[in-house]
Design an enzyme around this catalytic site. Structure first.
Site, mmCIF file in Angstrom:
data_model
loop_
_atom_site.group_PDB
_atom_site.id
_atom_site.type_symbol
_atom_site.label_atom_id
_atom_site.label_comp_id
_atom_site.label_asym_id
_atom_site.label_seq_id
_atom_site.Cartn_x
_atom_site.Cartn_y
_atom_site.Cartn_z
ATOM 1 N N GLU A 150 0.872 -1.127 -0.016
ATOM 2 C CA GLU A 150 -0.164 0.090 0.109
ATOM 3 C C GLU A 150 0.749 1.200 0.111
ATOM 4 O OE1 GLU A 150 -2.875 0.306 3.230
ATOM 5 O OE2 GLU A 150 -4.085 1.953 1.938
ATOM 6 N N GLU A 244 -12.989 1.899 2.785
ATOM 7 C CA GLU A 244 -12.187 1.861 4.068
ATOM 8 C C GLU A 244 -12.521 3.135 5.123
ATOM 9 O OE1 GLU A 244 -7.995 2.166 4.126
ATOM 10 O OE2 GLU A 244 -7.819 0.810 5.940
HETATM 11 O O1 LIG Z 1 -5.097 3.152 4.822
HETATM 12 C C1 LIG Z 1 -4.382 2.506 5.750
HETATM 13 C C2 LIG Z 1 -4.135 3.367 6.713
HETATM 14 O O2 LIG Z 1 -4.391 4.924 6.647
HETATM 15 C C3 LIG Z 1 -4.328 1.161 5.621
HETATM 16 O O3 LIG Z 1 -5.275 0.622 4.620
HETATM 17 C C4 LIG Z 1 -4.939 0.257 7.074
HETATM 18 O O4 LIG Z 1 -5.581 1.270 7.836
HETATM 19 C C5 LIG Z 1 -3.827 -0.109 7.848
HETATM 20 O O5 LIG Z 1 -2.981 -1.094 6.793
HETATM 21 C C6 LIG Z 1 -4.175 -1.011 8.952
HETATM 22 O O6 LIG Z 1 -4.938 -2.243 8.341
HETATM 23 MN MN LIG Z 2 -5.702 1.798 3.092
#
Ligand SMILES: O=C(CO)[C@H](O)[C@H](O)[C@H](O)CO
Ligand SMILES: [Mn+2]
Length: 289
Positions: A150, A244
């Site tokens: 990510e 998310e």
């Molecule tokens: O965008 C994120 C943090 O800002 C992440 O995707 C998750 O919150 C992190 O990996 C915890 O799962």
């Molecule tokens: Mn994220």
């Protein structure tokens, strides 16, 4: 394209049990539930088998998210920490596979959230991160799992802040099951163009998180969703789009995500569910799938 939601929308702790949420998200109409892998090693085999069965019965695909702690950092300058990170990932991936999970995303190459009270060594951390991910890629591959790295904003991590940096990192790792992961919340801070960033990731895009600029559910803010949808269609993205949202204060989630005000205007669980259902309809329309 499949649409999902991170169950932490409803929770305050990464350690919260995710089992009960599988049926809930199915009823709300989602295809995917993302679960936190932080504490998966504490689940028994029987618990994992039960969750896998419930997901199958409800036609739900599971994906996993993780922000590795500082003590499990694959890019740490301390070799003992890197070794602990590798061992942690091997155990975590083994358990993740028991849920038939094919995608794990997050700051796998580093740790999260970063402690900026210490000096930052971006180059060194990046080099050790490439090596660390390279070192667990085949283990994940043998379990049929893609590692999705990510790209995060500057306030949460320093190693990868843009899609271009993510692509270069993934190319340096050079493993077919290691992909780039983008998140509209982070892109909104770092990218000059949402569309260009998505096209830069192109076929290497393995996982996608959505949320508004304040992490409300998609459709409640001013993110350029049309531009994002066009770019995802342009690259024929067929993976999961997982919203998310982080909207509640409190607990480790509230503090890690820096949620200092109630972004739900006092919503109860029924209203939270309704917001998720509406955000799903909005996402399917504007992003496709
Ligand atoms: O965008 C994120 C943090 O800002 C992440 O995707 C998750 O919150 C992190 O990996 C915890 O799962
Ligand atoms: Mn994220």
């Amino acid at each position: 394209m499949k649409h999902g939601i991170y169950y932490s929308y409803w929770e305050h702790e990464w350690s919260a049990k995710f089992g009960p949420y599988v049926e809930k998200v199915a009823k709300l109409g989602f295809d995917v539930i993302e679960v936190a892998a932080h504490h998966i090693n504490e689940y028994s085999d029987a618990e994992l088998a039960e969750i896998r069965r419930t997901a199958k019965d409800n036609n739900i695909i599971l994906t996993a998210g993780i922000g590795p702690s500082k003590t499990k950092n694959l890019s740490s300058p301390d070799i003992a920490v890197r070794q602990a990170g590798k061992a942690f990932f091997e155990q975590t991936l083994t358990n993740v596979a028991k849920l038939d999970i094919k995608t794990i995303g997050g700051a796998l190459h580093s740790y999260w959230p970063v402690d900026y009270s210490k000096p930052v060594d971006k180059e060194g951390d990046r080099a050790r991160g490439v090596e660390g991910i390279h070192g667990i890629a085949d283990f994940a591959g043998n379990l049929g799992i893609n590692l999705c790295i990510e790209v995060l904003n500057r306030f949460e991590n320093h190693v990868l802040n843009t899609a271009a940096e993510g692509v270069a990192f993934v190319k340096d790792v050079g493993k077919p099951n290691v992909k780039v992961m983008l998140d509209t919340f982070h892109m909104n801070i770092e990218e000059d163009s949402f569309g260009e960033a998505i096209r830069t990731a192109g076929p290497l895009l393995g996982h996608f998180h959505t949320g508004e600029s304040n992490r409300r559910v998609p459709g409640k803010g001013r993110m350029p969703w049309h531009e994002i949808g066009l770019a995802l269609r342009d690259i024929s993205y067929a993976g999961a789009v997982v919203m998310e949202p982080f909207v509640k204060t409190g607990g480790t989630i509230g503090s890690d995500i820096r949620v200092w005000r109630d972004l739900t205007d006092g919503a109860d669980e029924t209203k939270m569910d309704e917001d998720a259902r509406n955000a799903l309809a909005f996402s399917r329309f504007v992003l496709g799938g």
